[in-house]
Design a protein around this motif. Structure first.
Motif, short mmCIF file in Angstrom:
data_model
loop_
_atom_site.label_atom_id
_atom_site.label_comp_id
_atom_site.label_asym_id
_atom_site.label_seq_id
_atom_site.Cartn_x
_atom_site.Cartn_y
_atom_site.Cartn_z
N PRO A 46 0.59 -1.25 0.00
CA PRO A 46 0.01 0.10 0.08
C PRO A 46 0.81 1.18 0.04
O PRO A 46 0.49 2.10 -0.71
N TYR A 47 2.09 1.40 0.75
CA TYR A 47 2.76 2.37 0.85
C TYR A 47 3.64 2.74 -0.54
O TYR A 47 3.74 3.86 -1.18
N LEU A 48 3.86 1.60 -1.28
CA LEU A 48 4.47 1.83 -2.80
C LEU A 48 3.29 2.25 -3.78
O LEU A 48 3.60 2.93 -4.56
N LEU A 49 2.21 1.91 -3.52
CA LEU A 49 1.19 2.36 -4.31
C LEU A 49 0.78 3.91 -4.15
O LEU A 49 0.58 4.71 -4.98
N PHE A 50 1.04 4.13 -2.81
CA PHE A 50 0.93 5.71 -2.40
C PHE A 50 1.78 6.47 -2.98
O PHE A 50 1.31 7.56 -3.54
N LEU A 51 3.01 6.07 -2.95
CA LEU A 51 4.16 6.96 -3.69
C LEU A 51 3.99 6.58 -5.09
O LEU A 51 4.30 7.83 -5.77
N TYR A 52 3.38 5.71 -5.70
CA TYR A 52 3.25 5.89 -7.16
C TYR A 52 2.04 7.01 -7.54
O TYR A 52 2.16 7.58 -8.39
N PHE A 53 0.99 7.01 -6.81
CA PHE A 53 0.00 7.76 -7.20
C PHE A 53 0.22 9.16 -6.54
O PHE A 53 -0.34 10.11 -7.29
N ILE A 54 1.24 9.42 -5.53
CA ILE A 54 1.41 10.71 -5.29
C ILE A 54 2.39 11.58 -6.26
O ILE A 54 2.83 12.69 -6.30
N SER A 55 3.04 10.66 -7.09
CA SER A 55 4.17 11.25 -8.13
C SER A 55 3.45 11.72 -9.42
O SER A 55 3.96 12.35 -10.09
N PHE A 56 2.28 11.46 -9.29
CA PHE A 56 1.66 12.14 -10.56
C PHE A 56 1.64 13.67 -10.72
O PHE A 56 1.22 14.17 -9.52
N GLY A 58 -0.60 15.64 -11.57
CA GLY A 58 -1.88 16.36 -11.56
C GLY A 58 -2.26 16.40 -10.03
O GLY A 58 -3.38 17.07 -9.66
N ASN A 59 -1.62 15.83 -9.08
CA ASN A 59 -2.00 15.72 -7.92
C ASN A 59 -1.38 17.11 -6.96
O ASN A 59 -1.71 17.39 -6.03
N ARG A 60 -0.64 17.65 -7.70
CA ARG A 60 -0.05 18.98 -7.28
C ARG A 60 0.39 18.85 -5.76
O ARG A 60 0.55 19.83 -5.10
N ILE A 61 1.29 17.61 -5.49
CA ILE A 61 2.11 17.63 -4.20
C ILE A 61 3.33 18.21 -4.65
O ILE A 61 4.21 18.38 -5.66
N PRO A 62 3.87 19.21 -3.48
CA PRO A 62 5.13 19.79 -3.78
C PRO A 62 6.12 18.77 -3.85
O PRO A 62 6.11 17.55 -3.20
#
Length: 82
Positions: A46-56, A58-62
Motif C-alpha cells: 500500500p505504501y508503494l502504491l501511495f508513492l506511485y499515485f502521489i508522484s503524478f 496532477g496531484n500538485r504535491i510539492p
C-alpha cells in the motif's frame, strides 16, 4: 506522460541488487515471523502504491513533500538490517 520501460526498469533493479551481495538479503529473513515483520510486509505494497499515485503531477504535491515520503521509505529500509 513519460512512460517507463519495464524491461529497462527490471534490468536496472537487477544491476542495483547485484551490487549488494546476498548478506544484505538475509537481513530480512528474521522479519517474517515476528509481529513487526508481518506489519511491515503487509504495509509495503500500500505504501508503494501511495508513492506511485502521489508522484503524478496532477496531484500538485510539492516536490519536497514527495521527496519526504520517498525518503521515509528509504530510511525505514535502511534501519531494518541494524
Amino acid at each position: 506522460l513519460n512512460m517507463l520501460d519495464p524491461a529497462q526498469l527490471a534490468t536496472d533493479a537487477t544491476n542495483f541488487l547485484s551490487t549488494f551481495g546476498t548478506d544484505n538479503l538475509l537481513s530480512f529473513s528474521d522479519q517474517g515471523q515476528n509481529l513487526a515483520g508481518i506489519f511491515f510486509q503487509s504495509s509495503l505494497l500500500p505504501y508503494l502504491l501511495f508513492l506511485y499515485f502521489i508522484s503524478f503531477r496532477g496531484n500538485r504535491i510539492p516536490n519536497l513533500g514527495n521527496f519526504g515520503f520517498q525518503f521515509l521509505l528509504v530510511f525505514v529500509l535502511s534501519t531494518i538490517p541494524s
